[in-house]
Design an enzyme around this catalytic site. Sequence first.
Site, PDB file in Angstrom:
ATOM      1  N   CYS A 154       4.987  29.918 -16.047  1.00  0.00           N
ATOM      2  CA  CYS A 154       3.059  29.966 -16.551  1.00  0.00           C
ATOM      3  C   CYS A 154       2.591  31.210 -15.902  1.00  0.00           C
ATOM      4  O   CYS A 154       2.747  31.584 -14.877  1.00  0.00           O
ATOM      5  CB  CYS A 154       2.669  28.659 -15.030  1.00  0.00           C
ATOM      6  SG  CYS A 154       0.871  28.720 -14.866  1.00  0.00           S
ATOM      7  N   HIS A 213      -2.470  23.944 -13.708  1.00  0.00           N
ATOM      8  CA  HIS A 213      -3.164  24.455 -14.781  1.00  0.00           C
ATOM      9  C   HIS A 213      -3.550  23.209 -16.490  1.00  0.00           C
ATOM     10  O   HIS A 213      -4.494  23.891 -17.081  1.00  0.00           O
ATOM     11  CB  HIS A 213      -2.739  25.488 -15.569  1.00  0.00           C
ATOM     12  CG  HIS A 213      -3.158  27.230 -14.107  1.00  0.00           C
ATOM     13  ND1 HIS A 213      -2.182  27.682 -13.557  1.00  0.00           N
ATOM     14  CD2 HIS A 213      -4.253  27.875 -14.034  1.00  0.00           C
ATOM     15  CE1 HIS A 213      -2.946  28.431 -12.155  1.00  0.00           C
ATOM     16  NE2 HIS A 213      -3.901  28.244 -13.156  1.00  0.00           N
ATOM     17  N   HIS A 254     -13.796  29.759  -4.467  1.00  0.00           N
ATOM     18  CA  HIS A 254     -12.890  30.925  -3.106  1.00  0.00           C
ATOM     19  C   HIS A 254     -14.118  31.406  -2.530  1.00  0.00           C
ATOM     20  O   HIS A 254     -13.563  31.553  -0.834  1.00  0.00           O
ATOM     21  CB  HIS A 254     -12.982  32.265  -4.464  1.00  0.00           C
ATOM     22  CG  HIS A 254     -12.138  31.816  -6.029  1.00  0.00           C
ATOM     23  ND1 HIS A 254     -13.708  32.343  -6.807  1.00  0.00           N
ATOM     24  CD2 HIS A 254     -11.358  32.318  -5.705  1.00  0.00           C
ATOM     25  CE1 HIS A 254     -12.239  32.241  -7.642  1.00  0.00           C
ATOM     26  NE2 HIS A 254     -10.877  32.217  -7.098  1.00  0.00           N
ATOM     27  N   CYS A 265       2.341  22.793 -17.189  1.00  0.00           N
ATOM     28  CA  CYS A 265       1.849  23.793 -15.899  1.00  0.00           C
ATOM     29  C   CYS A 265       0.758  22.274 -14.512  1.00  0.00           C
ATOM     30  O   CYS A 265       0.288  22.125 -15.408  1.00  0.00           O
ATOM     31  CB  CYS A 265       1.559  24.820 -15.412  1.00  0.00           C
ATOM     32  SG  CYS A 265       0.294  25.247 -14.046  1.00  0.00           S
ATOM     33  N   LYS A 321      -9.862  19.415 -10.084  1.00  0.00           N
ATOM     34  CA  LYS A 321      -9.622  21.309  -9.901  1.00  0.00           C
ATOM     35  C   LYS A 321     -10.603  21.384  -9.992  1.00  0.00           C
ATOM     36  O   LYS A 321     -10.984  22.335 -11.613  1.00  0.00           O
ATOM     37  CB  LYS A 321      -8.709  21.718  -9.610  1.00  0.00           C
ATOM     38  CG  LYS A 321      -8.323  23.046  -8.484  1.00  0.00           C
ATOM     39  CD  LYS A 321      -7.731  23.411  -9.089  1.00  0.00           C
ATOM     40  CE  LYS A 321      -7.263  24.651  -7.531  1.00  0.00           C
ATOM     41  NZ  LYS A 321      -6.095  25.964  -8.714  1.00  0.00           N
ATOM     42  N   CYS A 356      -0.491  31.045 -13.162  1.00  0.00           N
ATOM     43  CA  CYS A 356       0.196  30.601 -11.737  1.00  0.00           C
ATOM     44  C   CYS A 356       0.925  32.153 -11.341  1.00  0.00           C
ATOM     45  O   CYS A 356       1.775  32.416 -10.077  1.00  0.00           O
ATOM     46  CB  CYS A 356       1.687  29.629 -11.537  1.00  0.00           C
ATOM     47  SG  CYS A 356       0.265  28.193 -11.240  1.00  0.00           S
ATOM     48  N   LYS A 389     -11.846  28.368 -13.539  1.00  0.00           N
ATOM     49  CA  LYS A 389     -12.167  29.126 -14.021  1.00  0.00           C
ATOM     50  C   LYS A 389     -11.661  28.004 -15.415  1.00  0.00           C
ATOM     51  O   LYS A 389     -12.088  28.356 -16.862  1.00  0.00           O
ATOM     52  CB  LYS A 389     -12.157  30.241 -14.380  1.00  0.00           C
ATOM     53  CG  LYS A 389     -12.859  31.216 -16.096  1.00  0.00           C
ATOM     54  CD  LYS A 389     -12.109  32.871 -15.855  1.00  0.00           C
ATOM     55  CE  LYS A 389     -12.458  32.865 -17.353  1.00  0.00           C
ATOM     56  NZ  LYS A 389     -11.730  34.003 -17.337  1.00  0.00           N
TER      57      LYS A 389
HETATM   58  N1  MSP Z   1      -4.013  35.741  -5.936  1.00  0.00           N
HETATM   59  C1  MSP Z   1      -3.271  34.872  -5.115  1.00  0.00           C
HETATM   60  C2  MSP Z   1      -3.292  34.777  -4.380  1.00  0.00           C
HETATM   61  C3  MSP Z   1      -2.276  35.786  -2.626  1.00  0.00           C
HETATM   62  S1  MSP Z   1      -2.219  35.182  -1.735  1.00  0.00           S
HETATM   63  C4  MSP Z   1      -1.463  37.250  -1.779  1.00  0.00           C
HETATM   64  C5  MSP Z   1      -4.316  33.563  -6.614  1.00  0.00           C
HETATM   65  N2  MSP Z   1      -5.547  33.955  -6.326  1.00  0.00           N
HETATM   66  S2  MSP Z   1      -7.173  32.933  -6.520  1.00  0.00           S
HETATM   67  O1  MSP Z   1      -7.742  33.427  -6.850  1.00  0.00           O
HETATM   68  O2  MSP Z   1      -6.552  32.002  -7.822  1.00  0.00           O
HETATM   69  O3  MSP Z   1      -7.158  32.087  -5.759  1.00  0.00           O
HETATM   70  C6  MSP Z   1      -6.901  31.689  -4.921  1.00  0.00           C
HETATM   71  C7  MSP Z   1      -7.725  30.468  -3.296  1.00  0.00           C
HETATM   72  O4  MSP Z   1      -8.317  30.739  -3.746  1.00  0.00           O
HETATM   73  C8  MSP Z   1      -6.818  29.320  -3.364  1.00  0.00           C
HETATM   74  O5  MSP Z   1      -5.964  29.400  -2.448  1.00  0.00           O
HETATM   75  C9  MSP Z   1      -7.602  28.569  -2.246  1.00  0.00           C
HETATM   76  O6  MSP Z   1      -7.804  29.340  -1.507  1.00  0.00           O
HETATM   77  C10 MSP Z   1      -9.212  28.896  -2.957  1.00  0.00           C
HETATM   78  N3  MSP Z   1      -9.665  27.862  -4.267  1.00  0.00           N
HETATM   79  C11 MSP Z   1      -9.687  28.212  -5.918  1.00  0.00           C
HETATM   80  N4  MSP Z   1     -10.078  27.382  -6.238  1.00  0.00           N
HETATM   81  C12 MSP Z   1     -10.666  26.622  -5.160  1.00  0.00           C
HETATM   82  C13 MSP Z   1     -10.690  25.228  -5.548  1.00  0.00           C
HETATM   83  N5  MSP Z   1     -11.747  24.135  -6.418  1.00  0.00           N
HETATM   84  N6  MSP Z   1     -11.559  24.799  -4.263  1.00  0.00           N
HETATM   85  C14 MSP Z   1     -10.914  25.149  -3.203  1.00  0.00           C
HETATM   86  N7  MSP Z   1     -10.165  26.420  -3.185  1.00  0.00           N
HETATM   87  C15 MSP Z   1     -10.199  26.960  -4.077  1.00  0.00           C
HETATM   88  O7  MSP Z   1      -3.895  32.388  -6.015  1.00  0.00           O
END
Ligand code: MSP
Length: 633
Positions: free
Chosen positions: A128, A148, A23, A145, A297, A131, A300
């Site tokens: 899933c 995941h 994030h 999935c 990847k 997702c 959590k």
């Molecule tokens: N809530 C949705 C997004 C809704 S947007 C309208 C979601 N949230 S999430 O908490 O799972 O965050 C996903 C985003 O976090 C990814 O698209 C990316 O920007 C970032 N990442 C989460 N894990 C990541 C990595 N391991 N590597 C790089 N970015 C990552 O999906």
Amino acid sequence: MTDRTFYLTTPIYYVNARPHLGHAYTSIMADAMCRYRRAAGDRVYFLTGTDEHGDRIAQEAAKAGVNPKAYADEISAAFRETWLQLGLSNDDFIRTTEPRHQKIVREILQKLYDAGEIYFGEYGGWYCYGCERFYTEKEIVEGKCPDHQTALTFIKEKNYFFKMSKYQDWLIKHLEDHPGFIQPERYRNEVLGFLREPLHDLSISRPKSRLEWGIPLPFDDQYVTYVWFDALINYYSAVTEPDEPKTRGLWEHVQHLIGKDILKPHGVYWPTMLKAAGLPLYKRLHVHGYWTIDGQKMSKSLGNVVEPVPMQEKYGEAFRYFLLREPVFGLDSDFSEAALVRRFNADLANDLGNLVSRVTTMIVTFAGGQVPKPNEEFGDEERALETRSLRVLREVDKAMEEFAFQRALSEVWLFLGVVNRYVDLSQPWALAKRSESRRRLDTVLYTLGESLRFVGILLEAFLPDTAHKIRTAIGQTAEPRLTDARWGGLKPGTSVQKISALFPRIEVSVSDEVKLSESVKAELSSPKIPIDDFMKVELRVAEVLAAERVPKSKKLLKLTVKVGDETRTVVAGIAEQYEPEPLVGRKVVIVANLQPATLMGVESNGMVLAASHVGTVALLTLGKDVPPGSKVT
Ligand code: MSP
């Protein structure tokens, strides 16, 4: 850059897990981009936030024994706090549980319903929960999935559907007509790939009997809004307050930054939703790759997360630098703390930190802490720096247009390399010793001060604290503006202060300051190289045809060796251990593809391999006889 308004969003993060490095990566990139555009003089608006509805959050809250709102409050605050600690410059932080958002979601739903874009129907498919979406048979990998790697659930229920299918041809055409709509190119192609399969209508509701934690549909209170339909709208709801001048006129300029995991909702659902609602589409979608840990990847559910705040506490801005410097935008990158420490030492302690310390110290010591007036005509070296500065500005701008942070930073570091060489060549400390070179010294110190001023502006986007320190040390108090990064802007007489330790080198042996774990220390002490690097080294058997001492050298022998059909000269540092004559006829191993080097006037074409241990040197020889030229692997 032509467009002077820039509205950039990050994904809104799910509140089922605390912020991790993945994030932070997205948010830091967005921050760097927004700082860059602010420095470029644009009107900038930077939005981030949290996505708080849906099954997944309801389930986590239930596990924790609290209600979903309390759960969401806590984790949303953790995100907000993390961004604060990382020094991010977001203008707003939206939560999908806020009334300002819910109101807009309901308005859009009603509008689409009234326009006949939404209907009631039944659907069954593999879902899933991670997702929060259905997967088609084609997308499912070994029954799981693909993201995941968890089992999917078959769900069949009556729901409301958005007529997404009718926009398939329109979206294909839009992507074809707007090549930059989704970038990098590979992701545009991926979306076009999805669109080669028939596009289904999108189920946009969940029955309340199954899930309460969502925004109720305005036209049927037995249903709540599907989380993606709710979440995507945040980008719009954050900027629609009619009486708010800060956000007025932003929507038309919106650009999104996301990870590749959420390409389909952003590349397919979102543009079709906007089109159906009669709203302008986003201008561009920028898609980045994953951070992985040992190729997996970071997430959590896989249990391999790295937390950003401790990293920031340990390494300061070097953490941010690493995230921006390492990956090629769009591709995955493997995270390792040892690699971060290596970059810390090489790029930040050495190239940048040393330069800043050398230059500020020299201006303080040799010029009484004031930028001297350049006295001489500028020579070739100074003009080369000026030309270089123009190139950096141009190349950084081009790279930033594509979110290619790694390329932008490489350019800045090329420039730092040139400045460091300029210091070594012009040797201000030697000029300071002779009064007749005073004029030259002033010119050199001015040029170096100007280089720091330039770098202090350019680094604002990437290393904001460090850039601020550099600008302050060189007496610059104005906001960083790229238009001020014009060569020659430094005023003679400006006060300069010494900064000596911007990034104190991390020594593995005496790492009391930064607590390195034993595994990181071990990795740093013997860095592993990929096999491809090793394969670049060409080792061959060579037969010694002649050997003699190199005149005036105690250590060097000149060997004439045969490698296959070729005869060449190799200089070896073994004269203290080996007499030349007995070597003739022996077979040794050499590195055959080294660039030639001249040692004590003799050109050496290769290197003889020898082992050494406390003063003993042992030539590598062969267990069996093989002809000279044989490859060693
Ligand atoms: N809530 C949705 C997004 C809704 S947007 C309208 C979601 N949230 S999430 O908490 O799972 O965050 C996903 C985003 O976090 C990814 O698209 C990316 O920007 C970032 N990442 C989460 N894990 C990541 C990595 N391991 N590597 C790089 N970015 C990552 O999906």
